[in-house]
Design a protein around this motif. Structure first.
Motif, mmCIF file in Angstrom:
data_model
loop_
_atom_site.group_PDB
_atom_site.id
_atom_site.type_symbol
_atom_site.label_atom_id
_atom_site.label_comp_id
_atom_site.label_asym_id
_atom_site.label_seq_id
_atom_site.Cartn_x
_atom_site.Cartn_y
_atom_site.Cartn_z
ATOM 1 N N THR A 187 -103.849 -26.881 -52.060
ATOM 2 C CA THR A 187 -105.095 -26.128 -51.910
ATOM 3 C C THR A 187 -104.822 -24.691 -51.490
ATOM 4 O O THR A 187 -105.587 -23.792 -51.836
ATOM 5 N N VAL A 188 -103.747 -24.489 -50.766
ATOM 6 C CA VAL A 188 -103.405 -23.119 -50.376
ATOM 7 C C VAL A 188 -103.077 -22.301 -51.621
ATOM 8 O O VAL A 188 -103.528 -21.160 -51.781
ATOM 9 N N GLU A 190 -104.011 -22.919 -54.694
ATOM 10 C CA GLU A 190 -105.199 -22.742 -55.525
ATOM 11 C C GLU A 190 -106.079 -21.629 -54.991
ATOM 12 O O GLU A 190 -106.611 -20.819 -55.748
ATOM 13 N N GLY A 191 -106.269 -21.635 -53.653
ATOM 14 C CA GLY A 191 -107.104 -20.604 -53.052
ATOM 15 C C GLY A 191 -106.576 -19.218 -53.368
ATOM 16 O O GLY A 191 -107.327 -18.292 -53.664
ATOM 17 N N GLY A 192 -105.249 -19.081 -53.328
ATOM 18 C CA GLY A 192 -104.660 -17.784 -53.628
ATOM 19 C C GLY A 192 -104.836 -17.386 -55.078
ATOM 20 O O GLY A 192 -105.253 -16.268 -55.393
ATOM 21 N N PHE A 193 -104.523 -18.328 -55.980
ATOM 22 C CA PHE A 193 -104.652 -18.014 -57.408
ATOM 23 C C PHE A 193 -106.083 -17.679 -57.767
ATOM 24 O O PHE A 193 -106.352 -16.804 -58.577
ATOM 25 N N ALA A 194 -107.030 -18.407 -57.151
ATOM 26 C CA ALA A 194 -108.435 -18.206 -57.509
ATOM 27 C C ALA A 194 -108.910 -16.799 -57.176
ATOM 28 O O ALA A 194 -109.916 -16.344 -57.700
ATOM 29 N N VAL A 202 -98.933 -15.093 -53.898
ATOM 30 C CA VAL A 202 -99.242 -16.338 -53.194
ATOM 31 C C VAL A 202 -98.031 -16.806 -52.388
ATOM 32 O O VAL A 202 -98.140 -17.195 -51.222
ATOM 33 N N HIS A 206 -98.391 -16.283 -48.371
ATOM 34 C CA HIS A 206 -98.843 -17.539 -47.776
ATOM 35 C C HIS A 206 -97.762 -18.595 -47.657
ATOM 36 O O HIS A 206 -97.541 -19.148 -46.583
#
Lengths: 305, 291, 312
Positions: A187-188, A190-194, A202, A206
């Motif tokens: 999820t970390v 994904e949050g970055g890519f989004a 990312v 992170h």
């Protein structure tokens, strides 16, 4: 007696015999339980004996002059200064080389590599390298760093030793860093890519900061193992008797474990038992320090998660 | 950028427009867009795969600009996969790929020269489980903007984004504290704020309130109405009442048999979908006959 | 709180233009990371290349038949014999003694940790055992030479030589205990509880469950750990170099032997010029060692794979 129980008796659930064999079985059980307990302790007991033996012979010889003197053929004035320096030099150089390489390789394998046969080969290769005896790495270092690359490395110099040790502990660092990266939930990422971040953004902002404590623990343990290595360094040309302190990456050098080896190989007990033990005490002290630091780091990291 | 006008006239051949232009056009965000409506999206024949497994097949629909479009359907029908194709997050999974075209305004986000990284900035996403970064509240919001090259007043951007997400009042004195220290509802609004900070045109939401308590859910639904004035919103939701409440259009995804790829079964105005849908399965679903 | 539409976006120009520099940076970074990973591939190539190169040079002067079949190793003499089997014998003898210690002790310790110990006990005992593996081998060598050998001489074997295979083997065994115990314990622990419960339900005692049910179920993992242990023993250098001596002969456990690894260290600590036959011998011996450990690692890897397939 009913028919049923007669049959049961005949079937071989022997009445009185059954009871005896139970107590035999229980007896064996108790013996076995004691056996496994003792077995677990054997190693620890031997370790304790070893430590006591080393301390007994080594601690009396510890002194400030021991740490600051040079090796000498006179036992009372011999010290470990140049080899201690050599070990520290090796530690620093090895860390500088192996840590970025190891973390880089782990990042590639965890975050960039797709599941191709080539990448799987790289992974298998790393697992295999983890099992190669350290002396083979010494031969590698001798052939490549000391001889082939002599113009760059200066032959049997600190940098050759550090490069050899780096390759030796690289697989361990890679594996430790990979574990740390794997522990980070997707999820970390994904949050970055989004948010329109690139992969490196990312990873750098992170993933690496989050993985670093765990990776560092494994790395420090690997480096502490490197401090204790003897065989590959001897093969790569570390001096077994050094009278000067190393002064740069291209300098000839020695290391604490090698000095211990040299002293153990002497016939006189002052060297073989006394000084060698003193050197061992210093070596173990350094190792306990670094390992404790690594464990402390891991505990601190685990609490945050 | 006014999608609704050109929609009817679009022909398939226009989709394969010169892609060299595409890159340049994407490199600048909509300029002078203060208060300008955002772009809509058109999906045409979208299919998505995980390796050899086809997750959704042949989906086509129009997402109207500045409206909320809800995607509903039973579990496993490909709703999440679908929405992740809209910002090309789907292909981050190794072995995953998509076919078909998805237009953002006039460009195909699956075009040959299109940079997915840029797409994801222009089409933002909020996830089911709040996933703020392990950084301060301020950094959570600022990071996305920073890496995308924001050169303006960062403090102002952070405040503005947090206000839009209805979170500013609760965190304005806690900007330096870790984002992970907020409650679940607050974390989700933080994720909304960071998405808004990169100034997207479309906001995708994958069941954004399903992990939250009713109060937080209400707060997020309240923001939806304001958000759609400046953004196009697509929301996947399991909660049909929520879909009926907040959306303008609704799409219903469905699979007939286990193992089939998901399909868009019906798509229409929300009012029609919930009162008088065309297809039986849609009606069964919205009336709760199966879930 | 209502936000008006016109407040939502920044003025144009406030966002940086998407730059090619960003893309270039991404690709460059990926290249750097990929290169790091391929260092490991280079390492293997380096090892193989160096070993083959010098071994080929060696076999130009010494026949491979002699190398593999001669029963004498006297590399330092002018018309020396180069029978590597003497060194291999030294390695095998010390390894055998080590495994005679490590296998039973390690396996029993693993059974204790897995079947008998409480989880609290296990949590600190297991790392405590790992400490054994972390002690530098030179320390073990010292211990073997200055403590174990005199101890053996004063108690059981008054005729034991100063340098002998037994002390070295025993101490090596102690060092390898954690290798066997740790990997075996993981396999034992992974055996599903249902298997144990089935046996208990039939009236088996704890010992019987452990030895007749759990151990056989975990057998591939245990075998893998043994192979791993053997591999470590074969590759071990300092303990044998210090305590087993430098005499290349087919000696008994109470006598000195020289292992492959000890030989390499012996030559390397002297001043051997590159290109000489003696220099090449250490690579030929190294090649033999490498092949043996490679085979062992492959066998162990295969066993681990078999073990994983059973339960996952």
């Amino acid at each position: 007696m009913t028919k049923g129980s007669t049959q049961a008796t005949q079937k071989g659930a022997q009445g009185p015999d059954f009871k005896t064999s139970t107590s035999v079985r229980y007896g064996l059980d108790r013996v076995f339980a004691a056996l496994v307990f003792v077995a677990t302790l054997i190693g620890l007991v031997v370790l304790a004996v070893l430590l006591v033996d080393v301390a007994k012979d080594g601690v009396p010889l510890l002194s400030w002059s021991f740490i600051t003197s040079f090796p000498s053929s006179i036992p009372t004035s011999a010290g470990i200064y140049p080899v201690l320096l050599g070990s520290l030099w090796l530690l620093a150089l090895t860390a500088l080389i192996s840590v970025p390489l190891g973390i880089g390789a782990a990042v590639y394998l965890e975050e960039y590599a797709t599941d191709t046969w080539l990448n799987r080969l790289v992974e298998v290769n790393i697992s295999n390298l983890a099992g190669v005896p350290s002396i083979i790495y010494g031969l590698l270092g001798l052939g490549i760093f000391v001889n082939l690359l002599r113009p760059i490395t200066g032959g049997p110099s600190l940098i050759s030793g550090a490069l050899t040790l780096s390759l030796l502990i690289l697989p361990v660092i890679i594996i430790a860093t990979r574990e740390a990266l794997r522990a980070i939930p997707d999820t970390v990422r994904e949050g970055g890519f989004a948010l329109g971040a690139t992969r490196w953004e990312v990873i750098g902002s992170h993933l690496l900061p989050m993985a670093l404590p765990g990776a560092l623990t494994g790395t420090i343990l690997a480096l502490s193992r490197a401090i204790g290595e003897t065989a590959p360094l001897i093969v790569v040309g570390a001096a077994t008797y050094l009278t000067f302190a190393p002064d740069g990456p291209l300098s000839r050098y020695s290391a604490l474990p090698i000095q211990i080896y040299y002293w153990v190989s002497q016939p006189q007990p002052e060297f073989q038992v006394g000084l060698a033990a003193a050197g061992i005490v210093v070596l173990m002290a350094v190792l306990i320090l670094t390992n404790s630091f690594a464990v402390w780091l891991r505990n601190r990291y685990q609490r945050r998660i | 950028m006014d999608y609704e006008k050109t929609g009817e006239e679009r022909r398939v051949s226009e989709i394969s427009r010169d892609h060299r232009d595409t890159r340049e056009r994407f490199e600048e965000p909509p300029s002078g867009t203060q208060g300008t409506p955002a772009s809509g999206m058109r999906v045409e024949n979208l299919s998505a795969y995980y390796g050899s497994f086809k997750a959704i097949t042949d989906v086509s629909l129009d997402i109207q600009a500045n409206k909320v479009t809800a995607i509903i359907g039973p579990s496993g029908c490909g709703k999440s996969t679908f929405i992740r194709c809209l910002n090309r997050l789907h292909e981050v999974v190794p072995g995953a790929r998509a076919e078909g075209s998805v237009m953002l305004g006039e460009q195909n986000i699956y075009g040959k020269n299109t940079d997915p990284v840029n797409i994801r900035r222009r089409i933002g996403m909020v996830f089911q489980k709040p996933n703020p970064f392990s950084k301060s509240v301020y950094e959570n919001v600022a990071w996305g903007a920073r890496i995308n090259g924001y050169r303006g007043d960062m403090d102002e951007l952070v405040e503005r984004s947090l206000r839009q997400a209805a979170l500013w009042d609760e965190v304005k004195d806690r900007l330096k504290e870790s984002g992970l220290g907020l409650s679940g509802g607050q974390q989700q609004r933080l994720c909304i704020a960071r998405t808004l900070a990169v100034e997207p045109e479309v906001i995708l939401m994958d069941e954004p309130a399903s992990a939250l308590d009713p109060v937080s859910t209400q707060k997020i639904e309240d923001t939806m109405d304001e958000l759609k004035q400046s953004y196009t919103v697509v929301i996947v939701t399991h909660n049909m009442q929520q879909a009926a409440r907040i959306s303008d259009y609704t799409g219903f995804f469905y699979i007939e048999n286990m193992g089939d790829p998901g399909r868009l079964w019906e798509f229409d105005d929300t009012e029609k979908m919930f009162s008088n849908p065309d297809r039986k399965e849609t009606e069964d679903y919205v009336t709760g006959r199966f879930g | 709180m209502a936000v008006e539409a016109r407040d939502v976006r920044s003025e144009a120009g406030v966002w940086r233009r998407e730059s090619r520099a960003r893309h270039f940076r991404e690709r460059a970074i990926k290249v750097v990371f990929t290169a790091c990973a391929y260092v490991s591939v280079l390492t293997t190539f380096g090892i193989v290349f160096v070993l083959i190169f010098e071994t080929v040079g060696f076999f130009r002067q010494v026949s491979i038949v002699e190398f593999l079949t001669s029963t004498q190793w006297s590399a330092s003499f002018a018309n020396g014999e180069f029978g590597v089997m003497v060194l291999v014998y030294g390695t095998l003898l010390t390894t055998l003694i080590a495994m005679l210690v490590a296998l039973p002790v390690g396996l029993l310790a693993a059974i204790f940790l897995s079947e008998y110990a409480s989880s609290r006990l296990r949590r600190w005992l297991k790392p405590a055992l790992e400490v054994l593996a972390g002690v530098p081998t030179i320390v073990y060598g010292y211990f073997a030479l200055t403590f174990v050998t005199p101890l053996l001489r004063d108690t059981i074997f008054p005729n034991i030589q100063i340098f002998n295979a037994l002390s070295a083997g025993l101490v090596m065994g102690i060092m390898i205990i954690p290798t066997i115990a740790s990997v075996s314990e993981d396999s034992l622990y992974a055996v599903p509880r249902s298997l144990r419960e089935g046996a208990y339900a039939l009236g088996a005692t704890k010992r019987e469950v452990a030895t007749r049910v759990v151990v056989p179920a975990a057998l591939s993992g245990i075998v893998a750990s043994v192979v791993l242990g053997i591999s470590r023993a074969v590759g071990e250098t300092m303990i044998v170099a210090v305590a087993a001596g430098q005499l290349a002969q087919f000696g008994g456990p109470l006598e000195s032997v020289q292992t492959m690894t000890a030989y390499i260290v012996q030559v390397a600590s002297g001043d051997t010029a590159r290109g000489t036959l003696t220099y090449q011998t250490i690579f030929a011996v190294g090649m033999t060692l490498f092949v043996i450990t490679l085979l062992l690692n492959i066998i162990s890897y295969w066993f681990v794979r078999r073990f994983r397939e059973t339960y996952e």
